[in-house]
Design an enzyme around this catalytic site. Structure first.
Site, PDB file in Angstrom:
ATOM      1  N   ASP A 269     -15.517   6.675  12.140  1.00 18.62           N
ATOM      2  CA  ASP A 269     -14.538   5.770  11.570  1.00 18.62           C
ATOM      3  C   ASP A 269     -13.398   6.707  11.162  1.00 18.62           C
ATOM      4  OD1 ASP A 269     -14.556   2.620  10.323  1.00 18.62           O
ATOM      5  OD2 ASP A 269     -12.888   3.823   9.657  1.00 18.62           O
TER       6      ASP A 269
ATOM      7  N   ARG B 175       0.795  -1.057  -0.033  1.00 21.26           N
ATOM      8  CA  ARG B 175      -0.056   0.001   0.190  1.00 21.26           C
ATOM      9  C   ARG B 175       0.762   1.188  -0.098  1.00 21.26           C
ATOM     10  NH1 ARG B 175      -2.270  -4.295   0.864  1.00 21.26           N
ATOM     11  NH2 ARG B 175      -4.445  -4.743   0.537  1.00 21.26           N
TER      12      ARG B 175
END
Length: 295
Positions: free
Chosen positions: A160, A51
């Protein structure tokens, strides 16, 4: 033992070519831990490296060092947000571990609302909420199973750190996999079919949940959440180390009303984190309570 594939060999070569050394990996993990409280071990090396390389290429950086320096610039917030979205895990579906929802309606809320008047507020917080399945499941379950759902002003907050999943949650569009645990009559009642294998929540449910961006490891940001009666924090703390877990749990404690409850994931135990909550064993589930309030 199966032979090493060319794909795997090529992937490792790509990681090596990007110049991410063991020292670089450890520096990044320390930096990410300080920002989010999430700790990555050696077993996550390939996941993290892949990533990082994706974002390095997207931002035009040929190696780790200039990309890492760019993350520490004063104007790097947008890139940090994109990287964080890639590195956080969001695995969920409707009615996951729904025994806790039954505990909410049958045992927790009757205690929480004891002595409250008609129209009083009840606050329920889902953290982390991922793509919204958990807070929307709470809303649907209460409508279907709690006889006093119309007696109180129920607020469902969902938070979140991942801004991408929050946008998806607010949209309320899901595939069949996300709905596989929902009874068919509930799917018909609360969703509208949009093309093949796509289902959108009706507006009444989508509008019943408020979504917010929140880093649980930031005590200052957590202090903005107060007067909460029930917290669902399931399968987040397993990604934190002991110090961060304790800090987050203490923030939740401060957010809860006296006698408020917190529900953890099936593999998590408050007794291993902090003694400030007491365990409550109801018929449907074991949950944790802040001392004080009705019993």
């Amino acid at each position: 033992m199966p032979p090493l594939s060319a794909t795997a060999t090529g992937s490792r070569a790509a990681l090596d070519a990007a110049g991410i050394t063991e020292s670089d990996y450890l520096r990044f993990c320390e930096y990410f831990y300080r920002r989010t409280g999430i700790a990555f071990g050696d077993n996550k090396r390939y996941f993290v490296d892949k990533r990082l390389i994706e974002r390095m290429h997207a931002t035009g950086h040929g190696s780790f060092e200039p990309y890492f320096l760019s993350l520490r610039r004063f104007d790097a917030q947008a890139e940090i947000e994109r990287l964080t979205n890639l590195l956080t895990v969001n695995e969920t579906y409707f009615y996951r571990e729904d025994h806790q929802f039954h505990c909410l309606s049958a045992s927790i809320l009757p205690e929480v609302t004891a002595g409250r008047r008609h129209g009083d507020r009840v606050r329920i917080w889902s953290m982390p909420c991922s793509t919204g399945e958990e807070p929307y499941s709470i809303a649907i379950h209460l409508l279907e199973n709690w006889a006093r759902v119309d007696d109180f002003n129920i607020e469902i907050i969902a938070s979140d750190i991942d801004t991408k999943v929050l946008r998806s949650a607010a949209e309320g569009l899901y595939d069949a996999r996300s709905l596989h645990r929902l009874p068919r009559d509930l799917v018909r009642r609360y969703f509208v079919t949009e093309g093949a294998d796509r289902f959108r929540l009706i507006d009444a449910i989508r509008q019943s949940v408020s979504f917010t961006t929140l880093n649980a490891s930031d005590p200052a940001a957590m202090r903005a959440y107060a007067g909460v009666d029930v917290i669902f924090c399931r399968n987040m703390l397993i990604y934190f180390d002991d110090k961060s877990r304790k800090q987050v749990v203490e923030s939740f404690y401060d957010s809860l009303t006296e006698g408020g409850f917190i529900c953890l994931g099936h593999s998590e135990s408050m007794s291993r984190i902090s003694p400030i909550f007491k365990a409550r064993a109801f018929a449907q589930a074991i949950v944790y309570q802040k001392p004080g309030g009705p019993r």
